[in-house]
Design an enzyme around this catalytic site. Structure first.
Site, PDB file in Angstrom:
ATOM      1  N   HIS A 128       1.022  -1.085   0.334  1.00  0.00           N
ATOM      2  CA  HIS A 128       0.077  -0.018   0.086  1.00  0.00           C
ATOM      3  C   HIS A 128       0.957   1.399  -0.135  1.00  0.00           C
ATOM      4  O   HIS A 128       0.109   2.246  -0.447  1.00  0.00           O
ATOM      5  CB  HIS A 128      -1.066  -0.466   1.159  1.00  0.00           C
ATOM      6  CG  HIS A 128      -2.176  -1.323   0.768  1.00  0.00           C
ATOM      7  ND1 HIS A 128      -3.472  -0.507   1.690  1.00  0.00           N
ATOM      8  CD2 HIS A 128      -2.672  -2.083   0.418  1.00  0.00           C
ATOM      9  CE1 HIS A 128      -4.281  -1.746   1.373  1.00  0.00           C
ATOM     10  NE2 HIS A 128      -3.321  -2.053   0.467  1.00  0.00           N
ATOM     11  N   HIS A 147      -2.386 -12.819  -1.919  1.00  0.00           N
ATOM     12  CA  HIS A 147      -3.064 -13.525  -0.951  1.00  0.00           C
ATOM     13  C   HIS A 147      -2.560 -14.866  -0.648  1.00  0.00           C
ATOM     14  O   HIS A 147      -3.656 -15.087   0.054  1.00  0.00           O
ATOM     15  CB  HIS A 147      -4.124 -13.057  -1.552  1.00  0.00           C
ATOM     16  CG  HIS A 147      -4.318 -12.002  -1.579  1.00  0.00           C
ATOM     17  ND1 HIS A 147      -6.068 -11.408  -2.542  1.00  0.00           N
ATOM     18  CD2 HIS A 147      -4.315 -10.372  -2.302  1.00  0.00           C
ATOM     19  CE1 HIS A 147      -6.317 -10.658  -2.370  1.00  0.00           C
ATOM     20  NE2 HIS A 147      -5.330  -9.837  -1.375  1.00  0.00           N
TER      21      HIS A 147
END
Length: 729
Positions: free
Chosen positions: A96, A258
């Site tokens: 991020h 993920h």
């Protein structure tokens, strides 16, 4: 990964919160020039001679990595690690930090540690990342100025991956911190998760990449929270493309990221407190404090989604694809009420993050299912599932690109972990492999250029076109490489392709003649000659009005090849508008002309005075696109005078719009009503905007002619050398 939150993260309305109003509160349409003065040395707490590159090169990087590795499994009571490992959190933290990058204007990214500041530190998509930064603080405190927050955030993600069995592609340091938030355009919305950025058939406005205000990428529940994997794939593709990622890189990044960790949605999201920027002072910058249960560990609430992707969330393997393709999926909701998917008729085999006695049914996000059900993504996902080594390589390369995309050319990379391989997205330029020209050679080249028949406007506009592609945001573009002679730049409308072809042909002939006459391997590159010729033209323009000055020049640029130039990657560098050349392209949409000027000046790292003096100088030198006469407020074009400012600010001229021509004005003599000049909004803003007028008045004064010329040369040289990272790091 964690993206959804409640409205408590929003600050109060400025007009009802009891504070005094700023100037822009009263006049919200006022041109914002202050963006040119952010992150100056006035806000920098470091010593004047602080050199971050030198400090980083003295760092024991192995010691930092050792400390980071130990941190990963050192679970803290105040914020327990999921599965006993902070790896998932640190990957998301690094992702991020880098993931705000957008290729349209090169802004965002990990390069300055902006995640520490508002608004990013309080974006809904960055929920609970403040915990990650607090976990890193003891390490940052230990190594101090030798490693920036910007570098540490990225490095923590790399170490997290390595500590869970993944082999990363490499790591480069060199990201110096800034000390105040950047005022970037993140979208038109006034509410978190708003999506007014779309028009028509879901057309995302430029330069934006994310789908909603406060998100890094896409909504993990699906477009606007609608759980449709196929529709979500459309959003994913557009968003990742605008972040410079193709389909293969996109699948690799999502599936690779993920493979680790989980999302957090243990309970009612209304029990979560405000984001860091609006949290109570006693919370000391920690936001999203929850009243659900313990507020941590198994009671954590972040995005509102409660998904663990694999049965081995702290180990690199192919389990994400195993799970994605093994089961059919049915829609459900998390305990917080967010849409997610669970495996149909599947056993409870996924571990609990904090209770080893519990197991859960496999779960996925809507955007995870996009990787299976979108035809193009599905094909890539199946290939990666069947070829895990290729998946690992693709993820390693995509992660490296994600976390280094905004660092600019490879010569800026620091440290022992920089990979040897040069990648096309790094915009490679050959290393200098010949002796450089000296003062005698420069004098010889000057004589040849000035005798070539090329004019001052031609030489100035070509040098400007070459150098002004530089973007301080992601350190791309600039004169080095002479890519102005290559596709796509040679064909850009703003560069006047027909004139450019003529100028380059004559400069190439001078280059060939000079190089052919040398012995001992001395050469001049075309990149150097383009800049040098522009400098000669500026000197001549000053000398022709009796101002004796020399424009600084440092050789050392090289010429890139077409094979070293990714045409699609360079396409976003094409100016939609360039106020310095009085150019507004047909595709220019989202700013007024004067806003576009300030935007380009900010990308060039220019101050308000530098922007002002460059516009005034380039106008009188005749550097306008398409040889436009707009803003050429002088009777002696091609000479370096302060006429632009003197004639703009005189009260002898009355300005009025030209009928049928958008943003064009004519200046008429106040007494005779005769048309004296024509100008654009970019020209007239220097007489209209109070701060820009103050700058313009300095240069319009009778005693400012030499100061104007000196200041123009200084700003010109700054732009010509903007990408010379061999001269400044």
């Amino acid at each position: 990964m964690d993206a959804k939150t409640n409205d408590k993260s929003a600050g109060k309305c400025p007009f009802t919160s009891g504070r005094s109003h700023r100037i822009r509160d009263w006049w919200p349409g006022q041109l914002d020039v202050q963006v040119l003065h952010h992150n100056s040395n006035l806000s920098d707490p470091m010593d004047e001679d602080f050199d971050y590159a030198r400090e980083f090169e003295s760092l024991d990087l192995n010691a930092v990595i050792k400390d980071l590795t130990a941190l990963m499994t050192d679970s803290q009571d105040w914020w327990p690690a999921d599965f006993g490992h902070y790896g998932g959190l640190m990957i998301r933290l690094a992702w991020h930090s880098a993931g705000t990058y957008r290729i349209t204007d090169g802004r965002g990214g990990a390069g300055a540690g902006q995640q520490r500041f508002a608004p990013l530190n309080s974006w809904p998509d960055n929920v609970l990342l403040d915990r990650g930064r607090r976990l890193l603080w003891p390490i940052k405190q230990k190594y101090g100025r030798k490693i920036s927050w910007a570098d540490l955030l990225v490095l923590s993600g790399n170490v997290a991956l390595e500590s869970m069995g993944f082999k990363t592609f490499g790591f480069a340091g060199g990201r110096a911190d800034v000390w105040e938030p950047e005022e970037l355009y993140w979208g038109p919305e006034g509410t978190w998760l708003g999506d007014e950025r779309y028009s028509g058939e879901r057309q995302l406005a430029e330069p934006l990449a994310a789908v909603q205000m406060g998100l890094i990428y896409v909504n993990p529940e699906g477009p606007n929270g609608k759980p449709d994997p196929i529709a979500a794939a459309t959003d994913i593709r557009e968003t990742f493309f605008r972040m410079a990622m193709n389909d293969e890189e996109t699948v690799a990044l999502i599936a690779g990221g993920h493979t680790f960790g989980k999302t957090h949605g243990a309970g009612d999201a209304s029990l979560v407190g405000p984001a860091p920027e609006s949290a109570p002072i006693e919370d000391q910058g920690l936001g999203w404090n929850s009243k659900f249960g313990t507020g941590k560990g198994g009671d954590s609430i972040g995005s509102g989604l409660e998904v663990t992707w694999t049965q081995t969330p702290t180990t690199w393997d192919n389990n994400f694809f195993d799970t994605l393709f093994k089961y059919e999926w049915e829609l459900t909701k998390s305990p917080a009420g967010a849409y997610q998917w669970q495996a149909k008729d599947a056993p409870a085999i996924t571990p609990d993050a904090h209770d080893t006695s519990k197991k859960h049914v496999p779960t996925m996000l809507t955007t995870d299912l996009s990787l299976r059900f979108d035809p193009a993504y599905g094909k890539i996902s199946k290939h990666f599932h069947e070829n895990p080594d290729q998946f690992a390589d693709a993820f390693a390369r995509a992660w490296y690109k994600l976390t280094h995309r905004d660092m600019g050319p490879r010569e800026r990379y620091l440290g022992p972990l920089v990979p040897k391989e040069t990648l096309i997205w790094q915009d490679p330029i050959p290393a200098v492999d010949h002796a450089l020209v000296d003062d005698k050679d420069i004098a010889e080249l000057k004589a040849k250029v000035l005798a070539s028949g090329l004019t001052v406007p031609q030489l100035v506009s070509t040098a400007w076109a070459s150098a002004s592609t530089f973007r301080g945001s992601d350190k791309r573009g600039g004169a080095n490489g002479a890519r102005i002679r290559l596709a796509p730049q040679k064909d850009w409308e703003v560069n006047q392709p027909a004139q450019l072809k003529t100028v380059l042909a004559r400069l190439e002939a001078i280059q060939s003649e000079f190089n052919g006459a040398q012995t001992g391997g001395k050469k001049v590159s075309l990149a150097d000659l383009i800049v040098l010729a522009g400098c000669f033209a500026v000197e001549k323009a000053a000398n022709d009005v009796g101002i004796d000055l020399k424009v600084p020049f440092t050789p050392g640029r090289m010429d890139a090849s077409q094979d070293q130039t990714d045409v699609d990657s360079f396409a976003p560098l094409e100016p939609r508008a360039d106020g310095f050349r009085n150019y507004i392209g047909s595709r220019h949409q989202f700013m007024t002309p004067e806003e576009a000027l300030v935007d380009r000046a900010q990308l060039l790292n220019l101050t308000g005075p530098e922007m002002t003096v460059l516009v005034g100088g380039l106008r009188v030198l005749g550097a306008n696109a398409a040889d436009s006469r707009h803003g050429v407020f002088t009777k002696q074009p091609g000479t370096l005078t302060n006429d632009f400012f003197a004639n703009l600010l005189t009260m002898d001229t009355v300005w009025q719009p030209v009928a049928g021509q958008d943003d064009v004005y004519e200046g008429r003599d106040r007494k005779t009503n005769a048309v004296q000049w024509t100008g654009t909004r970019v020209d007239l803003i220097f007489g209209s905007h109070s701060q820009l007028r103050a700058f313009a008045e300095v240069y319009a004064c009778t005693d400012a002619k030499e100061k104007f010329a000196r200041d123009f040369v200084a700003a010109w040289t700054k732009v010509m050398n903007a990408d010379r990272f061999d001269l400044h790091r």
